[in-house]
Design a protein around this motif. Structure first.
Motif, PDB file in Angstrom:
ATOM      1  N   PRO A  25      -2.382   4.163  -0.875  1.00 47.98           N
ATOM      2  CA  PRO A  25      -2.999   4.887   0.249  1.00 47.98           C
ATOM      3  C   PRO A  25      -2.223   4.814   1.553  1.00 47.98           C
ATOM      4  O   PRO A  25      -2.584   5.503   2.520  1.00 47.98           O
ATOM      5  CB  PRO A  25      -4.362   4.209   0.379  1.00 47.98           C
ATOM      6  N   ALA A  32      -9.997   6.117  -4.645  1.00 49.61           N
ATOM      7  CA  ALA A  32      -8.945   6.070  -3.629  1.00 49.61           C
ATOM      8  C   ALA A  32      -7.613   6.147  -4.346  1.00 49.61           C
ATOM      9  O   ALA A  32      -7.511   5.851  -5.545  1.00 49.61           O
ATOM     10  CB  ALA A  32      -9.030   4.798  -2.787  1.00 49.61           C
ATOM     11  N   ALA A  78      -2.532  12.276   5.747  1.00 51.56           N
ATOM     12  CA  ALA A  78      -1.622  11.766   4.736  1.00 51.56           C
ATOM     13  C   ALA A  78      -0.662  12.819   4.221  1.00 51.56           C
ATOM     14  O   ALA A  78       0.293  12.493   3.522  1.00 51.56           O
ATOM     15  CB  ALA A  78      -2.415  11.200   3.551  1.00 51.56           C
ATOM     16  N   ARG A  92      -6.918   8.228   0.997  1.00 49.63           N
ATOM     17  CA  ARG A  92      -7.340   7.083   1.800  1.00 49.63           C
ATOM     18  C   ARG A  92      -8.723   6.602   1.351  1.00 49.63           C
ATOM     19  O   ARG A  92      -9.579   7.416   1.003  1.00 49.63           O
ATOM     20  CB  ARG A  92      -7.418   7.470   3.266  1.00 49.63           C
ATOM     21  N   ARG A 116       3.028   1.974   2.397  1.00 50.34           N
ATOM     22  CA  ARG A 116       3.214   2.408   3.784  1.00 50.34           C
ATOM     23  C   ARG A 116       4.681   2.704   4.071  1.00 50.34           C
ATOM     24  O   ARG A 116       5.574   1.944   3.723  1.00 50.34           O
ATOM     25  CB  ARG A 116       2.698   1.354   4.753  1.00 50.34           C
ATOM     26  N   THR A 154       0.825  -1.212   0.000  1.00 49.95           N
ATOM     27  CA  THR A 154       0.000   0.000   0.000  1.00 49.95           C
ATOM     28  C   THR A 154       0.861   1.265   0.000  1.00 49.95           C
ATOM     29  O   THR A 154       0.328   2.369   0.052  1.00 49.95           O
ATOM     30  CB  THR A 154      -0.929   0.033   1.224  1.00 49.95           C
ATOM     31  N   GLN A 179     -10.219  12.794   2.276  1.00 51.68           N
ATOM     32  CA  GLN A 179      -9.471  11.587   1.950  1.00 51.68           C
ATOM     33  C   GLN A 179      -7.953  11.775   2.060  1.00 51.68           C
ATOM     34  O   GLN A 179      -7.199  10.830   1.832  1.00 51.68           O
ATOM     35  CB  GLN A 179      -9.827  11.104   0.538  1.00 51.68           C
TER      36      GLN A 179
END
Length: 419
Positions: free
Chosen positions: A130, A126, A85, A118, A64, A62, A81
């Motif tokens: 994300p 999305a 972030a 997100r 991360r 993802t 969204q």
């Protein structure tokens, strides 16, 4: 890959004290007229259906822990969204101490959302990565796709933004602007970022931009140049450039609008967002992989090119994450040994070939003679019986022959009156 701390700041813009807002509005005095928020679109966009991230991408990565810098018009950190972030970033447009986490135009917000928006319940849109974080680097006030001489965005701002992103430890840097001219300070900034192991992704510019296909920083070594395609997979809203390495969705793609909601956007800068997200996915899956190897993987796993202007083809996040590639150099083939020739053998083969040709010719003549014999022998015998005189047909009689009609035939006896 390290998180970049977010802090608040107060800046002086045009003699006015500007305080950053935390409710999805630009700092007072920073924007002449900010774009309004838009309505939320619940349906899944065509680009997300194409990549199918929920099934084909996110089970593998993802993004991360990866930081993606977006060099553009800033990023609205308060979009529903994007909350949590977006890092603080910085603003080179005003050259003060403003952050970059606000947006007057929505361009930078849209690109950032294609990368790291997100997922939300009831919303089909999305970001492709994300789990990643966005470092906003603001170099323009309004929507801009070009920089350099005669443009509203200066090359100095773009070069400063790229250097800043590299210094802050960004793993991926997405440059949403392009120039038809190679500019030394931008080239040096890109090289600086590459030396700090950042993957640099750059839009190649729009179809109406000046220049014969040249595009920078996409044209610099090691930079991933990106062009936009529509849902049919054909170039759209993007120039045909020799500096295109891959293509991605960039025509009528749905993305976040500043403040709230979504809107449809077109341009190679939005296609660059998908490629930057793909780089973030790969870097999260392979934390020790160098930037150059990440670029090679994205190029090697792209779907086949359609021709001039498409580079290696359409970026494929699923294949970039799952294909097993060999890092070693190709193994060279063994040198071909020349075939040794045996003169005696070659002479024998040649003799048999000639003999076979002669035998076939003789056989053909014999068959032809047999056929002629079957036809001519009976004719010769008849000619000898006639002593070689020509035969004549029987004369035709000139007497006229009249045939009488047959007697009447009755099936029943004649009536008594006629007997």
């Amino acid at each position: 890959m390290r998180r970049i701390a977010a802090v608040c700041a107060v800046a002086l813009v045009g003699g006015m004290v500007v305080t950053p807002s935390a409710v999805a509005k630009p700092p007072a005095g920073a924007c002449n007229s900010a774009d309004p928020g838009m309505q939320t679109v619940s349906t899944m966009p065509w680009a997300q259906r194409t990549f199918d991230p929920r099934r084909a991408v996110w089970p593998h990565s993802t993004g991360r822990g990866v930081v993606v810098a977006v060099v553009g018009s800033g990023v609205d950190a308060d979009h529903p969204q994007l909350r949590g972030a977006v890092l603080r970033g910085t603003d080179f447009h005003f050259e003060g101490s403003l952050p970059g986490n606000f947006d007057c135009d929505s361009q930078g917000t849209a690109v950032a959302s294609l990368i790291a928006a997100r997922p939300r319940a009831g919303v089909g849109f999305a970001g492709l990565a994300p789990g990643a974080e966005v470092l906003p680097v603001r170099v323009s006030d309004r929507s801009a796709t070009a920089f350099g001489p005669g443009e509203q965005v200066t090359s100095r701002h773009v070069a400063s933004g790229i250097r800043y992103a590299a210094e802050q430890g960004a793993d991926v840097i997405a440059v949403t602007l392009a120039s038809s001219h190679s500019i030394a300070r931008v080239r040096d900034a890109v090289e600086y970022a590459r030396k700090r192991d950042a993957v640099v992704v750059a839009a190649v510019g729009g179809a109406d931009d000046e220049g014969a296909g040249a595009s920078y920083p996409a044209g610099y070594p090691g930079v991933l140049g990106v062009a936009a395609v529509n849902y049919r997979g054909t170039l759209d809203q993007s120039r045909v450039s020799p500096h295109t390495d891959v293509v991605a969705p960039g025509a009528d793609v749905l993305a976040a609008a500043r403040e709230r909601g979504h809107n449809y956007y077109s341009g190679s800068e939005f296609a660059a967002g998908f490629v930057a997200a793909t780089a973030a996915l790969v870097r999260a899956q392979h934390p020790t992989m160098k930037a150059g190897k990440v670029v090679q993987r994205i190029l090697a796993t792209a779907d086949p090119s359609r021709g001039l202007g498409y580079g290696k083809g359409m970026v494929n996040p699923h294949r970039a994450l799952t294909d097993k590639l060999v890092d070693d150099d190709p193994v060279p083939l063994a040198a071909m040994k020349p075939r040794t020739v045996d003169p005696a053998y070659e002479a024998a083969v040649s003799w048999w070939r000639r003999a076979g040709s002669i035998a076939m010719a003789v056989t053909g003549l014999l068959v032809l003679g047999a056929v002629l014999g079957l036809v001519l022998v009976p004719s010769v015998r008849r000619a000898r019986r006639r002593r070689w005189l020509p035969s004549r047909a029987a004369p035709v009689s000139t007497e006229r022959v009249v045939e009488a009609p047959p007697d009447e035939v009755f099936l029943f006896p004649k009536p008594p009156a006629e007997q």
